[in-house]
Design a protein around this motif. Structure first.
Motif, PDB file in Angstrom:
ATOM      1  N   THR A  25       8.950  -7.663  -1.040  1.00 51.72           N
ATOM      2  CA  THR A  25       8.714  -6.919  -2.271  1.00 51.72           C
ATOM      3  C   THR A  25       7.410  -7.352  -2.927  1.00 51.72           C
ATOM      4  N   GLU A  26       7.172  -8.650  -2.940  1.00 49.43           N
ATOM      5  CA  GLU A  26       5.923  -9.177  -3.492  1.00 49.43           C
ATOM      6  C   GLU A  26       4.714  -8.620  -2.734  1.00 49.43           C
ATOM      7  N   GLU A  27       4.788  -8.634  -1.419  1.00 52.64           N
ATOM      8  CA  GLU A  27       3.680  -8.130  -0.608  1.00 52.64           C
ATOM      9  C   GLU A  27       3.469  -6.632  -0.833  1.00 52.64           C
ATOM     10  N   SER A  28       4.549  -5.892  -0.997  1.00 54.05           N
ATOM     11  CA  SER A  28       4.428  -4.457  -1.290  1.00 54.05           C
ATOM     12  C   SER A  28       3.714  -4.238  -2.623  1.00 54.05           C
ATOM     13  N   GLY A  29       4.023  -5.080  -3.577  1.00 51.50           N
ATOM     14  CA  GLY A  29       3.333  -5.013  -4.867  1.00 51.50           C
ATOM     15  C   GLY A  29       1.847  -5.291  -4.730  1.00 51.50           C
ATOM     16  N   GLU A  30       1.498  -6.189  -3.821  1.00 52.40           N
ATOM     17  CA  GLU A  30       0.083  -6.495  -3.599  1.00 52.40           C
ATOM     18  C   GLU A  30      -0.638  -5.318  -2.952  1.00 52.40           C
ATOM     19  N   VAL A  31       0.069  -4.537  -2.119  1.00 53.17           N
ATOM     20  CA  VAL A  31      -0.518  -3.311  -1.571  1.00 53.17           C
ATOM     21  C   VAL A  31      -0.829  -2.366  -2.733  1.00 53.17           C
ATOM     22  N   ALA A  32       0.135  -2.211  -3.632  1.00 52.41           N
ATOM     23  CA  ALA A  32      -0.053  -1.311  -4.773  1.00 52.41           C
ATOM     24  C   ALA A  32      -1.226  -1.766  -5.642  1.00 52.41           C
ATOM     25  N   GLN A  33      -1.310  -3.064  -5.915  1.00 56.80           N
ATOM     26  CA  GLN A  33      -2.423  -3.579  -6.721  1.00 56.80           C
ATOM     27  C   GLN A  33      -3.768  -3.317  -6.053  1.00 56.80           C
ATOM     28  N   ALA A  34      -3.845  -3.587  -4.767  1.00 54.39           N
ATOM     29  CA  ALA A  34      -5.097  -3.384  -4.041  1.00 54.39           C
ATOM     30  C   ALA A  34      -5.477  -1.908  -4.024  1.00 54.39           C
ATOM     31  N   ASP A  53      -9.220  -4.612   1.810  1.00 46.88           N
ATOM     32  CA  ASP A  53      -8.207  -5.371   1.077  1.00 46.88           C
ATOM     33  C   ASP A  53      -6.852  -4.666   1.149  1.00 46.88           C
ATOM     34  N   VAL A  54      -6.869  -3.349   1.005  1.00 45.82           N
ATOM     35  CA  VAL A  54      -5.627  -2.575   1.098  1.00 45.82           C
ATOM     36  C   VAL A  54      -5.031  -2.729   2.498  1.00 45.82           C
ATOM     37  N   LYS A  55      -5.867  -2.625   3.512  1.00 43.82           N
ATOM     38  CA  LYS A  55      -5.402  -2.765   4.897  1.00 43.82           C
ATOM     39  C   LYS A  55      -4.803  -4.148   5.144  1.00 43.82           C
ATOM     40  N   GLU A  56      -5.468  -5.184   4.638  1.00 49.48           N
ATOM     41  CA  GLU A  56      -4.949  -6.546   4.814  1.00 49.48           C
ATOM     42  C   GLU A  56      -3.578  -6.702   4.174  1.00 49.48           C
ATOM     43  N   GLU A  57      -3.411  -6.137   2.994  1.00 48.70           N
ATOM     44  CA  GLU A  57      -2.116  -6.227   2.320  1.00 48.70           C
ATOM     45  C   GLU A  57      -1.049  -5.446   3.094  1.00 48.70           C
ATOM     46  N   CYS A  58      -1.438  -4.325   3.689  1.00 48.23           N
ATOM     47  CA  CYS A  58      -0.491  -3.566   4.522  1.00 48.23           C
ATOM     48  C   CYS A  58      -0.025  -4.405   5.711  1.00 48.23           C
ATOM     49  N   ASP A  60       0.118  -7.650   5.810  1.00 47.12           N
ATOM     50  CA  ASP A  60       1.036  -8.666   5.285  1.00 47.12           C
ATOM     51  C   ASP A  60       2.450  -8.106   5.171  1.00 47.12           C
ATOM     52  N   VAL A  61       2.575  -6.863   4.706  1.00 43.72           N
ATOM     53  CA  VAL A  61       3.890  -6.224   4.586  1.00 43.72           C
ATOM     54  C   VAL A  61       4.546  -6.114   5.959  1.00 43.72           C
ATOM     55  N   VAL A  62       3.773  -5.698   6.951  1.00 44.94           N
ATOM     56  CA  VAL A  62       4.314  -5.542   8.306  1.00 44.94           C
ATOM     57  C   VAL A  62       4.798  -6.886   8.846  1.00 44.94           C
ATOM     58  N   ILE A  63       4.012  -7.934   8.647  1.00 44.50           N
ATOM     59  CA  ILE A  63       4.387  -9.264   9.148  1.00 44.50           C
ATOM     60  C   ILE A  63       5.678  -9.750   8.507  1.00 44.50           C
ATOM     61  N   VAL A  64       5.787  -9.616   7.200  1.00 44.92           N
ATOM     62  CA  VAL A  64       6.991 -10.085   6.509  1.00 44.92           C
ATOM     63  C   VAL A  64       8.193  -9.232   6.896  1.00 44.92           C
ATOM     64  N   ALA A  65       7.998  -7.921   7.046  1.00 44.19           N
ATOM     65  CA  ALA A  65       9.099  -7.045   7.461  1.00 44.19           C
ATOM     66  C   ALA A  65       9.582  -7.417   8.862  1.00 44.19           C
ATOM     67  N   LEU A  66       8.647  -7.682   9.767  1.00 41.96           N
ATOM     68  CA  LEU A  66       9.032  -8.110  11.113  1.00 41.96           C
ATOM     69  C   LEU A  66       9.756  -9.451  11.074  1.00 41.96           C
ATOM     70  N   SER A  67       9.296 -10.338  10.216  1.00 45.24           N
ATOM     71  CA  SER A  67       9.947 -11.637  10.087  1.00 45.24           C
ATOM     72  C   SER A  67      11.405 -11.465   9.656  1.00 45.24           C
TER      73      SER A  67
END
Length: 96
Positions: A25-34, A53-58, A60-67
């Motif tokens: 959820t935090e990482e998704s928020g960072e996508v929105a901020q970026a 920056d937006v791509k990098e945050e995306c 991050d979301v994928v990595i955490v979701a896979l985790s």
């Protein structure tokens, strides 16, 4: 890093499922901020973030979701089955 690295790190991760979900959820928020900064939205433009920056945050979301997926003992075959099903569903919904 490869997918095998994400799997291994997920198994070794001491965070609970709830903590990983909150991190997602935090990482998704960072996508929105970026994205808001990238689009120069009022109150967000000062961060001066770009599309990279937006791509990098995306990612991050994928990595955490896979985790989280692998922490739930998911495997590659299951992932591919679900992924294919979801992409098919998404394709059907986005037909104009």
């Amino acid at each position: 890093m490869q997918l095998t690295d994400i799997k291994q790190l997920s198994v070794e991760n001491k965070k609970s499922l709830e903590q990983i979900a909150l991190k997602l959820t935090e990482e998704s928020g960072e996508v929105a901020q970026a994205l808001l900064s990238y689009q120069k939205a009022s109150g967000s433009e000062y961060k001066e973030l770009g599309s990279e920056d937006v791509k990098e945050e995306c990612v991050d979301v994928v990595i955490v979701a896979l985790s989280l997926f692998y922490k739930l003992n998911g495997d590659d075959a299951e992932f591919n089955r679900i992924f294919d099903k979801k992409v098919h569903k998404w394709k059907e919904k986005t037909k104009g």
